[in-house]
Design a protein around this motif. Structure first.
Motif, short mmCIF file in Angstrom:
data_model
loop_
_atom_site.label_atom_id
_atom_site.label_comp_id
_atom_site.label_asym_id
_atom_site.label_seq_id
_atom_site.Cartn_x
_atom_site.Cartn_y
_atom_site.Cartn_z
N GLY A 250 4.02 15.03 -19.77
CA GLY A 250 3.81 13.65 -19.33
C GLY A 250 5.08 13.02 -18.81
O GLY A 250 5.08 12.34 -17.77
N MET A 251 6.18 13.25 -19.50
CA MET A 251 7.47 12.72 -19.03
C MET A 251 7.88 13.35 -17.71
O MET A 251 8.42 12.67 -16.83
N ALA A 252 7.63 14.64 -17.56
CA ALA A 252 7.95 15.30 -16.30
C ALA A 252 7.11 14.73 -15.15
O ALA A 252 7.63 14.53 -14.04
N MET A 253 5.83 14.44 -15.41
CA MET A 253 4.99 13.84 -14.37
C MET A 253 5.48 12.45 -14.01
O MET A 253 5.56 12.10 -12.82
N ILE A 254 5.80 11.64 -15.01
CA ILE A 254 6.34 10.30 -14.73
C ILE A 254 7.62 10.41 -13.91
O ILE A 254 7.79 9.72 -12.90
N SER A 255 8.50 11.31 -14.31
CA SER A 255 9.76 11.51 -13.58
C SER A 255 9.49 11.99 -12.15
O SER A 255 10.14 11.53 -11.21
N GLY A 256 8.55 12.89 -12.00
CA GLY A 256 8.21 13.39 -10.67
C GLY A 256 7.72 12.28 -9.76
O GLY A 256 8.13 12.20 -8.59
N TRP A 257 6.86 11.42 -10.27
CA TRP A 257 6.39 10.29 -9.45
C TRP A 257 7.54 9.36 -9.09
O TRP A 257 7.59 8.84 -7.97
N LEU A 258 8.45 9.12 -10.02
CA LEU A 258 9.59 8.26 -9.72
C LEU A 258 10.50 8.89 -8.67
O LEU A 258 11.01 8.21 -7.78
N VAL A 259 10.70 10.21 -8.76
CA VAL A 259 11.52 10.90 -7.76
C VAL A 259 10.83 10.84 -6.39
O VAL A 259 11.49 10.61 -5.37
N ILE A 260 9.52 11.02 -6.36
CA ILE A 260 8.77 10.89 -5.09
C ILE A 260 8.97 9.48 -4.53
O ILE A 260 9.20 9.29 -3.33
N ALA A 261 8.90 8.47 -5.39
CA ALA A 261 9.10 7.09 -4.95
C ALA A 261 10.49 6.90 -4.35
O ALA A 261 10.64 6.32 -3.27
N VAL A 262 11.51 7.41 -5.03
CA VAL A 262 12.88 7.29 -4.54
C VAL A 262 13.05 8.03 -3.21
O VAL A 262 13.81 7.60 -2.34
N SER A 263 12.31 9.12 -3.04
CA SER A 263 12.44 9.89 -1.81
C SER A 263 12.01 9.08 -0.59
O SER A 263 12.40 9.37 0.53
N GLY A 264 11.22 8.06 -0.81
CA GLY A 264 10.82 7.18 0.29
C GLY A 264 11.94 6.34 0.84
O GLY A 264 11.82 5.77 1.92
N LEU A 265 13.05 6.25 0.11
CA LEU A 265 14.20 5.48 0.58
C LEU A 265 15.02 6.21 1.63
O LEU A 265 15.86 5.62 2.28
N SER A 266 14.76 7.50 1.79
CA SER A 266 15.51 8.30 2.76
C SER A 266 14.60 8.76 3.87
O SER A 266 13.48 9.23 3.62
N ASN A 267 15.05 8.65 5.10
CA ASN A 267 14.28 9.13 6.25
C ASN A 267 14.71 10.54 6.66
O ASN A 267 14.16 11.10 7.58
N LYS A 268 15.70 11.06 5.96
CA LYS A 268 16.20 12.39 6.31
C LYS A 268 15.20 13.46 5.91
O LYS A 268 14.61 13.40 4.85
N SER A 269 15.03 14.44 6.75
CA SER A 269 14.21 15.60 6.41
C SER A 269 15.02 16.84 6.66
O SER A 269 16.03 16.82 7.36
N ARG A 270 14.59 17.95 6.07
CA ARG A 270 15.34 19.18 6.25
C ARG A 270 15.13 19.73 7.65
O ARG A 270 14.13 19.72 8.22
#
Length: 114
Positions: A94-114
């Protein structure tokens, strides 16, 4: 990245199969695991279709996958084997899922892609 589409499809299929099992054979833990799988399957498909993955987004998806495996795996072990996956597996998942969603949210702050 097509691996995310594959994961999304497998997670979705498992969610539907477990939903059917839960409806016919009962089992709160099975139904809960099925719901979590179905909630997350579209995210993996969307990430695969988006095509603009960066390291942060990929890490978030990884955390979500690990979290699903731990959380759902523990619930299903309890139902089918009568034992835990390991101590604190469901809360860790459950903590890993919460963390994963937060990381996905933070990823929206960057427009850079590989």
């Amino acid at each position: 990245m097509s691996i995310f589409i594959l994961v999304g499809g497998l997670v979705g299929a498992a969610g539907v199969a477990l939903s059917a099992y839960g409806a016919h054979a009962g089992g709160g833990n099975v139904t809960t695991a099925a719901q979590f799988l179905l909630f997350h399957a579209p995210l993996f498909v969307a990430l695969g279709l988006a095509g603009n993955l960066n390291r942060v987004r990929t890490a978030g998806a990884g955390l979500l996958g690990i979290g699903l495996a731990l959380f759902c795996g523990d619930l299903l072990m309890r139902h089918f084997a009568g034992t835990r996956l390991f101590a604190m597996a469901a809360p860790a998942g459950g903590m890993a899922m919460i963390s994963g969603w937060l990381v996905i949210a933070v990823s929206g702050l960057s427009n850079k892609s590989r």
